[in-house]
Scaffold this motif. Structure first.
Motif, PDB file in Angstrom:
ATOM      1  N   VAL A  12       0.861  -1.180   0.000  1.00  0.00           N
ATOM      2  CA  VAL A  12       0.000   0.000   0.000  1.00  0.00           C
ATOM      3  C   VAL A  12       0.895   1.227   0.000  1.00  0.00           C
ATOM      4  CG1 VAL A  12      -1.921   1.192   1.101  1.00  0.00           C
ATOM      5  CG2 VAL A  12      -1.696  -1.288   1.353  1.00  0.00           C
ATOM      6  N   ASN A  13       0.797   2.025  -1.042  1.00  0.00           N
ATOM      7  CA  ASN A  13       1.674   3.180  -1.223  1.00  0.00           C
ATOM      8  C   ASN A  13       0.911   4.485  -0.986  1.00  0.00           C
ATOM      9  OD1 ASN A  13       4.167   1.821  -2.181  1.00  0.00           O
ATOM     10  ND2 ASN A  13       2.850   1.193  -3.878  1.00  0.00           N
ATOM     11  N   PRO A  14       1.621   5.544  -0.659  1.00  0.00           N
ATOM     12  CA  PRO A  14       0.957   6.845  -0.485  1.00  0.00           C
ATOM     13  C   PRO A  14       0.398   7.355  -1.799  1.00  0.00           C
ATOM     14  CG  PRO A  14       3.353   7.079  -0.397  1.00  0.00           C
ATOM     15  CD  PRO A  14       3.062   5.610  -0.393  1.00  0.00           C
ATOM     16  N   ASP A  15      -0.700   8.100  -1.695  1.00  0.00           N
ATOM     17  CA  ASP A  15      -1.357   8.657  -2.875  1.00  0.00           C
ATOM     18  C   ASP A  15      -1.455  10.176  -2.702  1.00  0.00           C
ATOM     19  OD1 ASP A  15      -2.922   9.403  -4.975  1.00  0.00           O
ATOM     20  OD2 ASP A  15      -4.637   8.131  -4.481  1.00  0.00           O
ATOM     21  N   PRO A  16      -0.627  10.951  -3.409  1.00  0.00           N
ATOM     22  CA  PRO A  16      -0.626  12.408  -3.227  1.00  0.00           C
ATOM     23  C   PRO A  16      -1.914  13.085  -3.685  1.00  0.00           C
ATOM     24  CG  PRO A  16       0.778  11.779  -5.070  1.00  0.00           C
ATOM     25  CD  PRO A  16       0.382  10.512  -4.385  1.00  0.00           C
ATOM     26  N   LYS A  17      -2.774  12.354  -4.407  1.00  0.00           N
ATOM     27  CA  LYS A  17      -4.017  12.946  -4.886  1.00  0.00           C
ATOM     28  C   LYS A  17      -5.079  13.047  -3.790  1.00  0.00           C
ATOM     29  CE  LYS A  17      -4.762  10.086  -8.290  1.00  0.00           C
ATOM     30  NZ  LYS A  17      -3.558   9.230  -8.179  1.00  0.00           N
ATOM     31  N   ARG A  18      -4.841  12.403  -2.661  1.00  0.00           N
ATOM     32  CA  ARG A  18      -5.828  12.448  -1.579  1.00  0.00           C
ATOM     33  C   ARG A  18      -5.599  13.711  -0.744  1.00  0.00           C
ATOM     34  NH1 ARG A  18      -8.808   8.298  -0.285  1.00  0.00           N
ATOM     35  NH2 ARG A  18      -8.472   8.383   1.959  1.00  0.00           N
ATOM     36  N   VAL A  19      -6.485  14.680  -0.909  1.00  0.00           N
ATOM     37  CA  VAL A  19      -6.289  15.995  -0.309  1.00  0.00           C
ATOM     38  C   VAL A  19      -7.501  16.398   0.526  1.00  0.00           C
ATOM     39  CG1 VAL A  19      -4.719  16.801  -2.113  1.00  0.00           C
ATOM     40  CG2 VAL A  19      -7.187  17.152  -2.386  1.00  0.00           C
ATOM     41  N   ILE A  20      -7.238  17.234   1.519  1.00  0.00           N
ATOM     42  CA  ILE A  20      -8.306  17.856   2.296  1.00  0.00           C
ATOM     43  C   ILE A  20      -8.199  19.369   2.119  1.00  0.00           C
ATOM     44  CG2 ILE A  20      -8.599  16.038   4.020  1.00  0.00           C
ATOM     45  CD1 ILE A  20      -6.724  17.494   5.850  1.00  0.00           C
ATOM     46  N   ALA A  21      -9.332  20.056   2.268  1.00  0.00           N
ATOM     47  CA  ALA A  21      -9.364  21.518   2.165  1.00  0.00           C
ATOM     48  C   ALA A  21      -9.323  22.089   3.577  1.00  0.00           C
ATOM     49  CB  ALA A  21     -10.625  21.964   1.434  1.00  0.00           C
ATOM     50  N   THR A  65     -18.660  23.915  -1.212  1.00  0.00           N
ATOM     51  CA  THR A  65     -19.346  25.133  -0.768  1.00  0.00           C
ATOM     52  C   THR A  65     -19.492  25.157   0.759  1.00  0.00           C
ATOM     53  OG1 THR A  65     -21.493  24.073  -1.135  1.00  0.00           O
ATOM     54  CG2 THR A  65     -20.602  25.415  -2.921  1.00  0.00           C
ATOM     55  N   ARG A  66     -19.757  24.006   1.351  1.00  0.00           N
ATOM     56  CA  ARG A  66     -19.852  23.945   2.814  1.00  0.00           C
ATOM     57  C   ARG A  66     -18.515  24.308   3.450  1.00  0.00           C
ATOM     58  NH1 ARG A  66     -18.659  19.841   6.326  1.00  0.00           N
ATOM     59  NH2 ARG A  66     -18.466  18.365   4.603  1.00  0.00           N
ATOM     60  N   VAL A  67     -17.423  23.813   2.875  1.00  0.00           N
ATOM     61  CA  VAL A  67     -16.091  24.103   3.399  1.00  0.00           C
ATOM     62  C   VAL A  67     -15.793  25.598   3.310  1.00  0.00           C
ATOM     63  CG1 VAL A  67     -13.619  23.744   3.046  1.00  0.00           C
ATOM     64  CG2 VAL A  67     -15.199  21.806   2.862  1.00  0.00           C
ATOM     65  N   LEU A  68     -16.056  26.201   2.145  1.00  0.00           N
ATOM     66  CA  LEU A  68     -15.737  27.617   1.963  1.00  0.00           C
ATOM     67  C   LEU A  68     -16.600  28.499   2.857  1.00  0.00           C
ATOM     68  CD1 LEU A  68     -15.258  27.824  -1.919  1.00  0.00           C
ATOM     69  CD2 LEU A  68     -13.566  27.332  -0.139  1.00  0.00           C
ATOM     70  N   ASN A  69     -17.855  28.148   3.014  1.00  0.00           N
ATOM     71  CA  ASN A  69     -18.717  28.902   3.934  1.00  0.00           C
ATOM     72  C   ASN A  69     -18.226  28.811   5.373  1.00  0.00           C
ATOM     73  OD1 ASN A  69     -20.898  30.296   2.627  1.00  0.00           O
ATOM     74  ND2 ASN A  69     -21.713  28.312   1.984  1.00  0.00           N
ATOM     75  N   ARG A  70     -17.812  27.606   5.765  1.00  0.00           N
ATOM     76  CA  ARG A  70     -17.309  27.430   7.133  1.00  0.00           C
ATOM     77  C   ARG A  70     -16.053  28.267   7.361  1.00  0.00           C
ATOM     78  NH1 ARG A  70     -16.810  22.043   7.322  1.00  0.00           N
ATOM     79  NH2 ARG A  70     -14.588  22.000   6.856  1.00  0.00           N
ATOM     80  N   HIS A  71     -15.163  28.285   6.376  1.00  0.00           N
ATOM     81  CA  HIS A  71     -13.927  29.047   6.536  1.00  0.00           C
ATOM     82  C   HIS A  71     -14.193  30.549   6.536  1.00  0.00           C
ATOM     83  CE1 HIS A  71     -11.318  25.447   5.023  1.00  0.00           C
ATOM     84  NE2 HIS A  71     -11.927  25.224   6.171  1.00  0.00           N
ATOM     85  N   CYS A  72     -15.160  30.988   5.757  1.00  0.00           N
ATOM     86  CA  CYS A  72     -15.530  32.401   5.778  1.00  0.00           C
ATOM     87  C   CYS A  72     -16.113  32.779   7.144  1.00  0.00           C
ATOM     88  CB  CYS A  72     -16.537  32.700   4.675  1.00  0.00           C
ATOM     89  SG  CYS A  72     -16.981  34.445   4.547  1.00  0.00           S
ATOM     90  N   SER A  73     -16.916  31.903   7.715  1.00  0.00           N
ATOM     91  CA  SER A  73     -17.556  32.211   9.004  1.00  0.00           C
ATOM     92  C   SER A  73     -16.545  32.329  10.139  1.00  0.00           C
ATOM     93  CB  SER A  73     -18.602  31.142   9.340  1.00  0.00           C
ATOM     94  OG  SER A  73     -17.989  29.900   9.642  1.00  0.00           O
ATOM     95  N   LYS A  74     -15.385  31.682   9.997  1.00  0.00           N
ATOM     96  CA  LYS A  74     -14.337  31.801  11.014  1.00  0.00           C
ATOM     97  C   LYS A  74     -13.799  33.229  11.113  1.00  0.00           C
ATOM     98  CE  LYS A  74     -12.540  27.034  10.659  1.00  0.00           C
ATOM     99  NZ  LYS A  74     -12.478  26.640  12.070  1.00  0.00           N
ATOM    100  N   ASP A 171     -12.734  13.515   4.208  1.00  0.00           N
ATOM    101  CA  ASP A 171     -13.464  14.419   5.090  1.00  0.00           C
ATOM    102  C   ASP A 171     -12.806  14.478   6.462  1.00  0.00           C
ATOM    103  OD1 ASP A 171     -15.296  14.938   3.162  1.00  0.00           O
ATOM    104  OD2 ASP A 171     -17.046  14.404   4.372  1.00  0.00           O
ATOM    105  N   GLU A 172     -12.695  15.699   6.981  1.00  0.00           N
ATOM    106  CA  GLU A 172     -12.380  15.859   8.392  1.00  0.00           C
ATOM    107  C   GLU A 172     -13.684  15.808   9.181  1.00  0.00           C
ATOM    108  OE1 GLU A 172      -8.997  18.588   9.559  1.00  0.00           O
ATOM    109  OE2 GLU A 172      -9.590  19.494   7.650  1.00  0.00           O
TER     110      GLU A 172
END
Length: 489
Positions: A12-21, A65-74, A171-172
């Motif tokens: 099982v190798n690392p996959d750099p395409k797996r990203v979180i915002a 959109t949920r992520v960007l709204n949450r970050h704006c609300s911070k 997802d976090e």
């Protein structure tokens, strides 16, 4: 002679395409400048910028959109300081502002290693001889920040292992802070983390025997206002960081197991969550719960922590206390022994210790269990996950560090009704790096955080030179026989 062990044809190798915002913040002054620049453009321009962003990144994140709204609300406190009414902002302007405070982080771009393995709660619709398992990994990305990720796998009747494909998104979890703190234990931990003793004494005098996060935060904010320099205010922040080490996290029910990542949350783990050792723990009444011990690291201090879950959706996290909850390498036994919880640890960085406790989060009076004995472990010996129960005793897979800091795996056997007594130990390593396993982020290292028995074989997932993950198996009866023979000779 070394015991025969079979390596599995799977990696099982690392996959750099797996990203979180993730939320990105460069300080109040720069943040205000960015907000003002976005506020200066027209609604049409804002829509024109954010619309293609949403189209592009919706393919990379489940609900961008949920992520960007949450970050704006911070940023609400900054909007208030700028005399901007947050509630009057249009949807697209909020999303655009949120995008400037968001960055992608590749959680496993550097490494994917140090696995543990437990039985999946779901064993439905399987054929005879099959077992569904959950494997946890230490994923490492930019800045060598570690997090915990998961994969499901199926082991068939021939012990072939099939790793299920990972999902398309990561997802976090949502963070829930609803802990009630024990004052005595909390401030004992604060003293260990070297927080100013005057600050500890002051806060301790203002709190009840049991207190909640909101109450502690209110007292800290009031005390900070009376301080005349940043150094003093920082000491109060450290207490709040410690309180942040207690939390619950909840993943959405529509996420696949491979979508869920436990990323550092509190300040005391900001540099990584390292080497989770999961175990399926059987309670006295026959029910079970999953625990994991792991190491939280802030760049200088190490804090052992405990994670608890029953479904891998909801997790409760807390620090561990006591003289035995120091350093790394804590591994919990899968059930109580003689009415007490049991833990193996390496509190001095060199030797294996064993501890008993009435409470799963308090560990005192560690007893020396093992010291380096053979040349391949002269630098240190530690555990590679929770002990495996057999009729002959508790099998403990160990790691030994020898010449050139080569990490190898060994094995020991502890007495079933008194695991402070060692009754078996391999004289030669069980598994050493071969020519295909020596190269990686940290060369010459094999390491595991947990094993499982299936079809009379001990299956060992292991990290390969701090880069990827491989699997091996050994006949359980042959291992037990060799452990006892080597111990006699």
């Amino acid at each position: 002679m070394r015991l025969s062990i079979e390596r599995k044809p799977i990696r099982v190798n690392p996959d750099p395409k797996r990203v979180i915002a993730r939320f990105f913040f460069n300080g109040n002054d720069r943040a205000k400048e960015v907000i003002e620049r976005v506020m200066d453009i027209s609604e049409e321009a804002a829509f024109g910028i954010v619309s293609p962003l949403l189209q592009e990144y919706s393919k990379r994140h489940r609900n961008i959109t949920r992520v960007l709204n949450r970050h704006c609300s911070k940023l609400k406190p900054l909007f208030h300081e700028l005399n901007i009414d947050y509630d009057t902002l249009t949807v697209y302007r909020k999303l655009l502002i949120g995008s400037y405070f968001t960055h992608e982080y590749s959680i496993e771009s550097a490494a994917f290693f140090n696995p543990s393995i437990v039985e999946d709660p779901d064993q439905t619709e399987l054929e005879d001889g099959q077992k569904r398992v959950i494997i946890s990994f230490r994923a490492v990305g930019e800045g060598h920040i570690s997090s915990i990720t998961f994969r499901r796998a199926l082991i068939d009747k021939f012990n072939n292992i099939t790793i299920q494909p990972s999902g398309s998104y990561i997802d976090e979890a949502e963070i829930v802070r609803n802990a009630v703190y024990n004052k005595k234990l909390f401030f004992e931990k604060a003293a260990i983390t070297q927080i100013n003793i005057d600050v500890i004494n002051e806060l301790e005098s203002k709190l009840d025997h049991h207190f909640e996060y909101a109450n502690l935060r209110r007292i800290i904010i009031d005390s900070q206002r009376l301080q005349d320099n940043d150094i003093n205010r920082l000491e109060y922040d450290k207490v709040l960081w410690l309180a942040d080490s207690y939390y619950e996290i909840v993943f959405s029910l529509d996420t696949d197991l491979s979508d869920r990542v436990i990323f550092p949350i509190s300040e005391y783990e900001r540099k990584g969550i390292e080497d989770a050792r999961f175990v399926k723990f059987i309670n006295d009444d026959g029910t079970y719960v999953y625990y994991a011990t792991y190491t939280a690291y802030d760049g200088s201090l190490i804090m052992p922590k405990l994670l608890q879950t029953s479904d891998f959706y909801n997790f409760r996290i807390m620090p561990l206390y006591g003289a035995g909850a120091q350093n790394k390498n804590l591994a919990l036994f899968p059930r109580k022994v003689n009415g007490k919880y049991v833990m193996i640890s390496r509190i001095d960085g060199c030797n294996n210790y064993i501890m008993y406790s009435d409470k799963i989060n308090i560990w005192e009076e560690p007893i020396l269990l093992q010291q380096p004995k053979f040349s391949w472990e002269f630098i240190q010996i530690g555990n590679c996950g929770s002990p495996i129960e057999t009729e002959d005793g508790w099998i403990v897979i160990t790691h030994g560090v020898g010449p050139m800091r080569r990490y190898v795996l060994g094995a020991s056997l502890l007495k079933l009704d008194d695991p402070t007594v060692e009754i078996g130990r391999l004289r030669e390593p069980l598994l050493i790096p071969n020519s295909d396993e020596r190269e990686g982020y940290v060369p010459n290292v094999l390491y595991s955080c947990g094993t499982i028995v299936h079809n009379d074989k001990l299956i060992i997932p292991y990290g390969v030179s701090d880069s990827s993950t491989a699997f091996a198996e050994v006949c359980l009866d042959a291992l037990l026989k060799k452990l006892k023979e080597d111990f006699k000779n």
